[in-house]
Write an enzyme that holds these catalytic residues in place. Sequence first.
Site, short mmCIF file in Angstrom:
data_model
loop_
_atom_site.label_atom_id
_atom_site.label_comp_id
_atom_site.label_asym_id
_atom_site.label_seq_id
_atom_site.Cartn_x
_atom_site.Cartn_y
_atom_site.Cartn_z
NE ARG A 89 -17.98 -22.76 8.66
CZ ARG A 89 -17.95 -23.77 7.79
NH1 ARG A 89 -19.00 -24.04 7.04
NH2 ARG A 89 -16.88 -24.51 7.69
CG ASN B 232 -7.16 -34.25 3.47
OD1 ASN B 232 -7.03 -35.40 3.91
ND2 ASN B 232 -6.64 -33.19 4.06
C1 UD1 Z 1 -8.86 -29.56 6.86
C2 UD1 Z 1 -7.82 -29.99 5.83
C3 UD1 Z 1 -8.53 -30.21 4.49
C4 UD1 Z 1 -9.62 -31.24 4.66
C5 UD1 Z 1 -10.57 -30.83 5.77
C6 UD1 Z 1 -11.49 -31.98 6.09
C7 UD1 Z 1 -5.68 -28.97 6.41
C8 UD1 Z 1 -4.74 -27.86 6.13
N1 UD1 Z 1 -6.83 -28.97 5.72
O1 UD1 Z 1 -9.37 -28.31 6.47
O2 UD1 Z 1 -7.60 -30.65 3.52
O3 UD1 Z 1 -10.30 -31.42 3.45
O4 UD1 Z 1 -9.86 -30.53 6.99
O5 UD1 Z 1 -12.46 -31.61 7.03
O6 UD1 Z 1 -5.37 -29.81 7.23
N2 UD1 Z 1 -7.10 -27.75 14.35
C9 UD1 Z 1 -6.31 -27.61 15.45
N3 UD1 Z 1 -5.35 -26.66 15.47
C10 UD1 Z 1 -5.13 -25.83 14.42
C11 UD1 Z 1 -5.96 -25.97 13.29
C12 UD1 Z 1 -6.93 -26.94 13.27
O7 UD1 Z 1 -6.46 -28.36 16.43
O8 UD1 Z 1 -4.23 -25.01 14.52
C13 UD1 Z 1 -8.14 -28.79 14.33
C14 UD1 Z 1 -9.55 -28.23 14.26
O9 UD1 Z 1 -10.08 -28.06 15.58
C15 UD1 Z 1 -10.29 -29.33 13.50
C16 UD1 Z 1 -9.22 -29.90 12.60
O10 UD1 Z 1 -7.97 -29.55 13.17
O11 UD1 Z 1 -10.74 -30.35 14.38
C17 UD1 Z 1 -9.31 -29.38 11.17
O12 UD1 Z 1 -9.14 -27.98 11.15
P1 UD1 Z 1 -10.04 -27.04 10.25
O13 UD1 Z 1 -9.63 -25.65 10.51
O14 UD1 Z 1 -11.47 -27.42 10.39
O15 UD1 Z 1 -9.49 -27.46 8.80
P2 UD1 Z 1 -10.28 -27.37 7.44
O16 UD1 Z 1 -10.14 -26.00 6.91
O17 UD1 Z 1 -11.63 -27.94 7.58
#
Ligand code: UD1
Length: 450
Positions: free
Chosen positions: A15, A169
């Site tokens: 995004r 969260n």
């Molecule tokens: C996540 C949380 C959600 C919370 C929200 C807060 C989970 C499953 N969900 O959702 O409960 O309310 O954040 O902002 O944890 N990332 C990695 N590797 C991956 C996936 C993600 O490094 O495989 C990192 C992303 O770069 C980011 C963070 O983890 O910095 C969160 O990932 P994102 O995909 O944004 O999770 P949300 O759907 O926002």
Amino acid sequence: MSIALVILAAGKGTRMNSDQPKVLHQIANAPMLVHAMQAGDALNPERTIIVAGHGFDEVRDTVADYNPEAQVVSQAEQNGTAHAVNVCRDALDGFEGDVIVLFGDTPFVSTETLEKMIAARADNAVVVLGFEAADPGKYGRLVMSGDSLEKIVEFADATDQERAITFCNSGVMLAKRDQMFDLIDAVAPQNAQGEYYLTDIVGIARARGLAVTAVSCDEAETLGINSRAHLAQAESVFQTRARAELLDLGVTLQQPETVMLSFDTIIGRDTVIEPNVYFGPDVTVESGTRIRAFSHLEGCHVSRGATVGPYARLRPGAELAEHTHVGNFVEIKNAEIGEGSKINHLSYIGDATVGRATNIGAGTITCNYDGVMKHRTEIGNNAFIGSNTMLVAPVSVGDEAMTGSGSVITKDVPDAALALSRADQVTKPGLARKLRELLKMKKKKRDGEV
Ligand code: UD1
Ligand code: MG
């Protein structure tokens, strides 16, 4: 208890609509990832691990600039937040303490909040950071039973009843290393997105009879950045907070909302900042100075009692000693200006040293660049540089020396000497009037009037 920081930063950030990895987008001139690292740094972590994927090389280089000891671990495929923590197993080998998981796109979690979580760890196996959301949107929901956190449900997997919960969260989580990996081993990708959710470890821990709780913080701390609009909002949150801190420290900001600060700006007390001043990275301003309106400063140091601006530009390497005056439309780069010296109008001073109590006249320029190389200009103490002097570097002007207005100085000027390099003046009495008459006559002829 020793702490390890794990910062998740592998996601693409679709995004943001950008070629740059999301976590490298800047807030107050530092990547958002650096802000996240800073929050954790105050806990003196034994290890800092960044999980990178999209834009791995750029993220690794940025981390190295900021904290060469941090490890950057690659998560080639982003299979979810639990998977992201799991790739840190080797990097956490032999570490016995607690692991705090932070998100690289959630840069404003405060050290106090992290400390509250650490305190809550005494009675709980897992501690999660939650917040009351004004608009809970798609955040994961925290299902509480009294003080006990029973589970986290992702929005996509939540029932209507769960979606009605407003306690959300933040993503920040704390558990002992071994415990965290034990729990992650039990996570399965059985959810709407087919990902390994770190949030699932809460329900798993509860099923095993472990204590889990949520600590709560202000929503401003958990601001997650997913779009340019969020980035702009984060910038504004940072600026508001940084300005308020300066006011508390005894700095006057005449119109705070027009002053832009960087993540590392330092300003001493009793300094007055007029409206519309921009502080780029690496600026220190000592006490009792005045930075006048519309000035732009970066990579510079301004000493006690100095006055800068209005409309001054201090570029990297500008070092102003005490009680210097730098006035309007003056640009200074890579130059030390000695105590009490004045450069008040329309000048460029670059790659130069100016001594004490020297006056640089209006329009003076150090011609520091020959098209290929940069050269230095050295000016002594108590010197007087006449207006519109071109100092063709490399060149020096000694103590108490003077240059005549309009001079082009190409040779060194010794101490106490006066250097003039301009054509001698020729004055012809009455010639101006005659010339004017002649021109008027010519005009009449051209217009057919005679
Ligand atoms: C996540 C949380 C959600 C919370 C929200 C807060 C989970 C499953 N969900 O959702 O409960 O309310 O954040 O902002 O944890 N990332 C990695 N590797 C991956 C996936 C993600 O490094 O495989 C990192 C992303 O770069 C980011 C963070 O983890 O910095 C969160 O990932 P994102 O995909 O944004 O999770 P949300 O759907 O926002
Ligand atoms: Mg997110």
